[in-house]
Design a protein around this motif. Structure first.
Motif, PDB file in Angstrom:
ATOM      1  N   UNK A 147       0.855  -1.185   0.000  1.00  0.00           N
ATOM      2  CA  UNK A 147       0.000   0.000   0.000  1.00  0.00           C
ATOM      3  C   UNK A 147       0.892   1.236   0.000  1.00  0.00           C
ATOM      4  N   UNK A 148       0.908   1.936  -1.132  1.00  0.00           N
ATOM      5  CA  UNK A 148       1.779   3.099  -1.287  1.00  0.00           C
ATOM      6  C   UNK A 148       1.311   3.915  -2.484  1.00  0.00           C
ATOM      7  N   UNK A 149       1.676   5.182  -2.490  1.00  0.00           N
ATOM      8  CA  UNK A 149       1.332   6.066  -3.602  1.00  0.00           C
ATOM      9  C   UNK A 149       2.233   5.788  -4.805  1.00  0.00           C
ATOM     10  N   UNK A 150       1.794   6.241  -5.970  1.00  0.00           N
ATOM     11  CA  UNK A 150       2.542   5.987  -7.204  1.00  0.00           C
ATOM     12  C   UNK A 150       3.949   6.568  -7.148  1.00  0.00           C
ATOM     13  N   UNK A 151       4.123   7.722  -6.461  1.00  0.00           N
ATOM     14  CA  UNK A 151       5.439   8.352  -6.433  1.00  0.00           C
ATOM     15  C   UNK A 151       6.428   7.644  -5.505  1.00  0.00           C
ATOM     16  N   UNK A 152       5.969   6.580  -4.837  1.00  0.00           N
ATOM     17  CA  UNK A 152       6.870   5.784  -4.003  1.00  0.00           C
ATOM     18  C   UNK A 152       7.427   4.570  -4.753  1.00  0.00           C
ATOM     19  N   UNK A 153       7.031   4.431  -6.011  1.00  0.00           N
ATOM     20  CA  UNK A 153       7.431   3.267  -6.803  1.00  0.00           C
ATOM     21  C   UNK A 153       8.956   3.129  -6.876  1.00  0.00           C
ATOM     22  N   UNK A 168       2.824   0.129 -10.468  1.00  0.00           N
ATOM     23  CA  UNK A 168       1.696   0.758  -9.791  1.00  0.00           C
ATOM     24  C   UNK A 168       0.408   0.302 -10.463  1.00  0.00           C
ATOM     25  N   UNK A 169      -0.492  -0.284  -9.672  1.00  0.00           N
ATOM     26  CA  UNK A 169      -1.726  -0.857 -10.229  1.00  0.00           C
ATOM     27  C   UNK A 169      -2.951  -0.002  -9.956  1.00  0.00           C
ATOM     28  N   UNK A 170      -2.740   1.189  -9.382  1.00  0.00           N
ATOM     29  CA  UNK A 170      -3.861   2.061  -9.054  1.00  0.00           C
ATOM     30  C   UNK A 170      -4.338   1.841  -7.627  1.00  0.00           C
ATOM     31  N   UNK A 175       2.351  -3.498  -6.959  1.00  0.00           N
ATOM     32  CA  UNK A 175       2.487  -4.956  -7.012  1.00  0.00           C
ATOM     33  C   UNK A 175       3.924  -5.358  -7.323  1.00  0.00           C
ATOM     34  N   UNK A 176       4.475  -6.193  -6.458  1.00  0.00           N
ATOM     35  CA  UNK A 176       5.813  -6.738  -6.646  1.00  0.00           C
ATOM     36  C   UNK A 176       5.675  -8.157  -7.186  1.00  0.00           C
ATOM     37  N   UNK A 177       6.337  -8.439  -8.297  1.00  0.00           N
ATOM     38  CA  UNK A 177       6.303  -9.776  -8.898  1.00  0.00           C
ATOM     39  C   UNK A 177       7.690 -10.131  -9.431  1.00  0.00           C
ATOM     40  N   UNK A 178       7.805 -11.373  -9.884  1.00  0.00           N
ATOM     41  CA  UNK A 178       9.033 -11.810 -10.545  1.00  0.00           C
ATOM     42  C   UNK A 178       8.920 -11.469 -12.029  1.00  0.00           C
TER      43      UNK A 178
END
Length: 256
Positions: A147-153, A168-170, A175-178
């Motif tokens: 849970x975080x804002x887009x600018x924290x990506x 960033x999925x909105x 979402x962190x993935x491989x």
């Protein structure tokens, strides 16, 4: 038109997490009659997505932002290595992020998650489990949702090992993935069903839909999508609150 792929939040669903079920049933019956398959491609877990389509048995599900695929009897997964799961979780906890770990069959939150966070995610993960140490998660992991804002990506990317990526999925979800990708799984569907780009229709509203747009000659960004997303689409659909997906499908079906 042989294949339709839709994102869910901000695209197929309205802002109340609903869709016109009667109208969709009418459209879907016509799609089946014309051998057109329907794909739900979302950052959400497939088990959650199925709640919206309980009466339909042949919908194709791309879940967890492309980390899972369910196509008839075919199941594919893009899993995060256990060592990377441990590294990511430890660093997220150390930097005070709240997150959900999604496995093939379950979802987990850390014991330090606040009560307000637990209430917020409850509708999406009704049977969520709580873990204390990393070893408590002894299942294959699809993704970790922070849970975080887009600018924290960019900051979150810096926390991750090189074998992991995030998008960033909105709705304040990263979402962190491989290196999973909805488009990669959609391409598998296209190959399995012998569908070309001219026979694929795609709908989306987020940056994680852009790669799916590139697979199709008929890509629709919702009018409520950011400007960047719209620039990659071949056309604009009415908003998610106006059943924009259903409107476009009705127009296309009339031409069959």
């Amino acid at each position: 038109m042989k294949l339709v792929a839709v994102d869910m939040d901000g695209t197929f669903l309205n802002d109340n997490n609903e869709y016109d079920e009667v109208r969709f049933k009418h459209i879907y019956d016509k799609m089946l009659h014309n051998n057109i398959r329907f794909v739900v491609a979302s950052s959400n877990h497939s088990s959650y997505l199925k709640y919206f389509f309980a009466e339909y048995n042949d919908i194709i599900y791309i879940g967890a932002n492309g980390a899972s695929l369910e196509l008839d009897d075919i199941k594919r997964y893009k899993l995060i290595a256990q060592r990377d799961v441990c590294t990511a979780i430890t660093r997220l906890i150390d930097t005070n992020y709240e997150f959900v770990v999604s496995t093939i069959n379950n979802a987990f939150i850390h014991q330090t998650a606040s009560e307000s966070y637990r209430r917020m995610i409850q509708p999406y993960y009704p049977d969520i489990k709580v873990f204390t140490v990393n070893d408590d998660i002894d299942e294959s992991v699809l993704k970790i949702t922070v849970t975080a804002a887009a600018d924290e990506l960019s900051h979150i990317i810096e926390l991750l090992p090189a074998s992991l990526d995030c998008v960033y999925s909105g709705a304040h979800c990263i979402d962190i993935t491989a290196y999973a990708d909805k488009a990669h799984m959609l391409k598998i569907v296209m190959e399995q069903l012998s569908v070309g780009r001219d026979d694929l229709v795609v709908f989306g509203d987020g940056e994680n839909d852009i790669e799916m747009f590139k697979l199709s000659s008929h890509s629709y960004a919702m009018i409520n999508a950011p400007r960047k997303v719209k620039s990659y689409a071949s056309a604009i659909a009415p908003s998610n609150n106006e059943s924009g997906v259903l409107y476009i499908l009705e127009q296309n079906i009339k031409q069959i």
